[in-house]
Enzyme design. Structure first.
Site, PDB file in Angstrom:
ATOM      1  N   ASP A  17     -17.058   5.109  -9.711  1.00  0.00           N
ATOM      2  CA  ASP A  17     -15.699   5.188 -10.351  1.00  0.00           C
ATOM      3  C   ASP A  17     -16.099   5.746 -11.847  1.00  0.00           C
ATOM      4  O   ASP A  17     -17.132   5.598 -12.351  1.00  0.00           O
ATOM      5  CB  ASP A  17     -15.207   3.718 -10.527  1.00  0.00           C
ATOM      6  N   THR A  72      -2.928   7.862  -5.789  1.00  0.00           N
ATOM      7  CA  THR A  72      -1.617   8.957  -5.588  1.00  0.00           C
ATOM      8  C   THR A  72      -0.218   8.460  -5.892  1.00  0.00           C
ATOM      9  O   THR A  72       0.449   8.178  -5.198  1.00  0.00           O
ATOM     10  CB  THR A  72      -1.732   9.452  -4.273  1.00  0.00           C
ATOM     11  N   GLU A 141      -5.495   3.395   5.498  1.00  0.00           N
ATOM     12  CA  GLU A 141      -5.908   2.148   5.567  1.00  0.00           C
ATOM     13  C   GLU A 141      -4.646   1.070   5.704  1.00  0.00           C
ATOM     14  O   GLU A 141      -3.344   1.412   4.832  1.00  0.00           O
ATOM     15  CB  GLU A 141      -6.586   1.681   4.067  1.00  0.00           C
ATOM     16  N   PHE A 206       8.607   1.965   8.628  1.00  0.00           N
ATOM     17  CA  PHE A 206       9.026   1.040   9.571  1.00  0.00           C
ATOM     18  C   PHE A 206       9.218  -0.406   9.179  1.00  0.00           C
ATOM     19  O   PHE A 206      10.108  -1.261   9.286  1.00  0.00           O
ATOM     20  CB  PHE A 206       8.203   1.028  10.991  1.00  0.00           C
ATOM     21  N   CYS A 256       2.867   0.133  -2.198  1.00  0.00           N
ATOM     22  CA  CYS A 256       2.892   1.236  -1.060  1.00  0.00           C
ATOM     23  C   CYS A 256       4.515   1.389  -0.509  1.00  0.00           C
ATOM     24  O   CYS A 256       4.585   2.653  -0.417  1.00  0.00           O
ATOM     25  CB  CYS A 256       2.095   0.846   0.158  1.00  0.00           C
TER      26      CYS A 256
HETATM   27  C1  UDX Z   1       1.873  -2.923   2.885  1.00  0.00           C
HETATM   28  C2  UDX Z   1       1.702  -2.975   4.629  1.00  0.00           C
HETATM   29  O1  UDX Z   1       1.885  -4.223   5.098  1.00  0.00           O
HETATM   30  C3  UDX Z   1       0.094  -2.634   4.932  1.00  0.00           C
HETATM   31  O2  UDX Z   1      -0.101  -2.250   6.019  1.00  0.00           O
HETATM   32  C4  UDX Z   1      -0.206  -1.281   4.115  1.00  0.00           C
HETATM   33  O3  UDX Z   1      -1.478  -1.032   4.119  1.00  0.00           O
HETATM   34  C5  UDX Z   1      -0.094  -1.220   2.661  1.00  0.00           C
HETATM   35  O4  UDX Z   1       1.562  -1.877   2.013  1.00  0.00           O
HETATM   36  P1  UDX Z   1       1.344  -4.684   1.096  1.00  0.00           P
HETATM   37  O5  UDX Z   1       1.974  -3.786   0.064  1.00  0.00           O
HETATM   38  O6  UDX Z   1       0.029  -5.304   0.396  1.00  0.00           O
HETATM   39  O7  UDX Z   1       0.960  -4.015   2.566  1.00  0.00           O
HETATM   40  O8  UDX Z   1       2.193  -5.988   1.415  1.00  0.00           O
HETATM   41  P2  UDX Z   1       2.985  -6.307   2.501  1.00  0.00           P
HETATM   42  O9  UDX Z   1       2.538  -7.822   3.068  1.00  0.00           O
HETATM   43  O10 UDX Z   1       3.484  -5.643   3.341  1.00  0.00           O
HETATM   44  O11 UDX Z   1       4.573  -6.683   1.813  1.00  0.00           O
HETATM   45  C6  UDX Z   1       5.305  -5.898   1.173  1.00  0.00           C
HETATM   46  C7  UDX Z   1       6.463  -6.539   0.428  1.00  0.00           C
HETATM   47  O12 UDX Z   1       7.514  -7.003   1.414  1.00  0.00           O
HETATM   48  C8  UDX Z   1       6.049  -7.805  -0.326  1.00  0.00           C
HETATM   49  O13 UDX Z   1       6.946  -7.733  -1.896  1.00  0.00           O
HETATM   50  C9  UDX Z   1       6.638  -8.958   0.545  1.00  0.00           C
HETATM   51  O14 UDX Z   1       7.133 -10.042  -0.141  1.00  0.00           O
HETATM   52  C10 UDX Z   1       7.960  -8.261   1.113  1.00  0.00           C
HETATM   53  N1  UDX Z   1       8.221  -8.912   2.398  1.00  0.00           N
HETATM   54  C11 UDX Z   1       7.387  -8.930   3.412  1.00  0.00           C
HETATM   55  C12 UDX Z   1       9.279  -9.306   2.649  1.00  0.00           C
HETATM   56  O15 UDX Z   1      10.236  -9.403   1.584  1.00  0.00           O
HETATM   57  N2  UDX Z   1      10.104 -10.000   3.815  1.00  0.00           N
HETATM   58  C13 UDX Z   1       9.058 -10.070   4.745  1.00  0.00           C
HETATM   59  O16 UDX Z   1       9.543 -10.402   5.797  1.00  0.00           O
HETATM   60  C14 UDX Z   1       7.761  -9.380   4.639  1.00  0.00           C
END
Ligand code: UDX
Length: 440
Positions: A17, A72, A141, A206, A256
């Site tokens: 880094d 990004t 990832e 999705f 994300c």
């Molecule tokens: C997500 C994807 O799940 C992962 O596969 C990808 O690589 C990166 O983005 P992340 O952002 O770390 O991962 O968290 P995730 O567990 O997906 O939760 C995202 C958001 O959705 C959180 O704010 C969580 O609280 C919310 N969430 C999740 C809900 O509000 N309801 C749910 O049922 C599930």
């Protein structure tokens, strides 16, 4: 990279880094990010076959395979501002790789990128005049924060996109070999480069779509006598649908979902597909609406004014088990409460440092930070649960109730508390997508 180093002792992994402070932190026990189980794995392999360095050029030159995981972010300027990804860091990295390399290399896209970025990067990489050949793979990832180590150790699938040329397939096989050290072969799937890039954007779209779908139903439940948890259970037991990612909430956050859907929307627009762009834009629109609705519920329940009322926000991270607050729904909710001139007290076990940065510039005296939930609740008119931290389930709500102004309100933005128990203590309880329990 720590997981690869742990599972593949024969490989030497160097993480580089340009930021010396971050590299220093990776070399210490105070890692720059909080992720359960990560420090244990880092400690196990650091100095063995995992190294951290700021000497980017020499690490590039020595490597056979280079994983690029630069950020990004969404572009904030020019064409595509607010939607398209800002690729300047990726492009600079590609140029650095060209400069520092003296032999052929495989370059792996780890950052989530719009479809056909690999193609652009390949052109930059292969425009070199040294006669060096770079083969670009897309290996998106899928780990989620808070569960990253488990997701890496037991992934649902590993996806590797490559060109279908002999060189592309050879590069792909070299990467398959790495993952095959711990991932069953049938879960390592391969595709062309653009399918791999698009699969990542589509998977996140999705997942986010499921949350917006159930959140849209939560709004309807609040207008009727239906209960979103009951509806979600009934929907999820259909094996074609499945039960995960159907928890109604204050909205999704994280680095994300929003960014990737915006990427997808931009991609559709630039491909001349405005209807498809609008369809996915709707997932974001519902998410914004859910945050607005939550604040509207707070204001209307508290007699149409929260000016000068102390409101304790329990949780600021975008989900539990992380200190990450990027795009957390708590940011927008706190700002809206401040606009209503409430006195906002932010509490979180891991995210207070980030919360301070996110809310910098808030009107003086209206914003406080307090790690201890009981202290945050002292003198408050309302609690709002914004992150589903496990510690919040077992708080001493009787003591909290005694320390609060009356009437005391709880707005459970994650539906994690025992609403009947809170009601019997004396709280007025407003869950998401369920009838409120009030004494008023
Ligand atoms: C997500 C994807 O799940 C992962 O596969 C990808 O690589 C990166 O983005 P992340 O952002 O770390 O991962 O968290 P995730 O567990 O997906 O939760 C995202 C958001 O959705 C959180 O704010 C969580 O609280 C919310 N969430 C999740 C809900 O509000 N309801 C749910 O049922 C599930």
């Amino acid at each position: 990279m720590a997981m690869i180093a742990a599972k593949c002792p024969r490989y030497e992994v160097t993480v580089v880094d340009v930021n010396a402070e971050r590299i220093g932190a990776w070399q210490s026990d105070a890692l720059p990010i909080y992720e359960p189980g990560l420090l244990d794995v880092v400690k196990q392999v650091r100095g063995r076959n995992l190294f951290f360095s700021t000497d980017v050029a020499s690490a590039i030159d020595k490597a056979e395979i280079i994983f690029v995981s630069v950020n990004t972010p969404t572009k904030t300027f020019g064409e595509g501002a607010g939607k398209a990804p800002d690729l300047q860091y990726w492009e600079k990295t590609a140029r650095t790789i060209v400069e520092a390399s003296r032999g052929n290399k495989v370059v792996v896209e780890k950052s989530t990128l719009p479809v056909r970025t690999a193609h652009a990067m390949e052109r930059i990489l292969n425009s070199n005049r040294k006669g060096i050949r770079f083969e670009v793979l897309s290996n998106p990832e899928f780990l989620a924060e808070g569960t990253a180590m488990r997701d890496l150790e037991l992934p649902d699938r590993v996806l590797i996109g490559s060109h279908q040329t002999p060189e592309g397939i050879a590069a792909r096989d070299a990467l398959v070999e790495i993952y095959a050290n711990w991932v069953p072969r049938e879960q390592i799937i391969t595709s062309n480069v653009w399918s791999a890039e698009l699969s990542k954007l589509a998977s996140n779209a999705f997942l986010a779509q499921r949350i917006s779908s159930i959140n849209s139903i939560s709004a309807l439940c609040e207008k009727t006598a239906a209960d979103v948890s009951e509806v979600s259970r009934a929907i999820g037991l259909d094996s074609r649908i499945g039960s995960r990612f159907l928890n109604a909430s204050v909205g999704f956050g994280g680095s994300c979902f929003r960014k990737d859907i915006l990427n997808l929307v931009y991609l559709c627009e630039t491909c001349g597909l405005p209807e498809i762009a609008r369809y996915w834009q709707g997932v974001i629109a519902i998410n914004e609406h859910q945050k607005t609705r939550f604040v509207q519920t707070i204001v209307s329940a508290m007699f149409d004014t929260i000016a000068d009322k102390r409101i304790a926000l329990l949780g600021f991270a975008f989900k539990k088990d992380t200190g990450d607050t990027r795009d957390s729904p708590a940011i927008a909710i706190a700002r809206k409460l401040l606009e209503e001139q409430a006195l906002v007290v932010v509490s979180d076990p891991k995210a207070l440092a980030n919360a301070r940065l996110d809310l910098a510039g808030a009107p003086a005296g209206r914003l406080l930070f307090e790690e201890d939930p009981l202290q945050a609740a002292r003198g408050a008119h309302a609690l709002a649960i914004l992150t589903e931290w496990d510690v919040y389930r077992t708080l001493d709500f009787r003591a909290i109730f005694d320390a609060m102004e009356k009437p005391a309100f709880v707005f459970d933005g994650r539906n994690i508390l025992d609403h009947k128990a809170l009601y019997s203590i004396g709280f007025n309880v407003y869950p998401i997508g369920k009838p409120p329990l009030t004494h008023l």
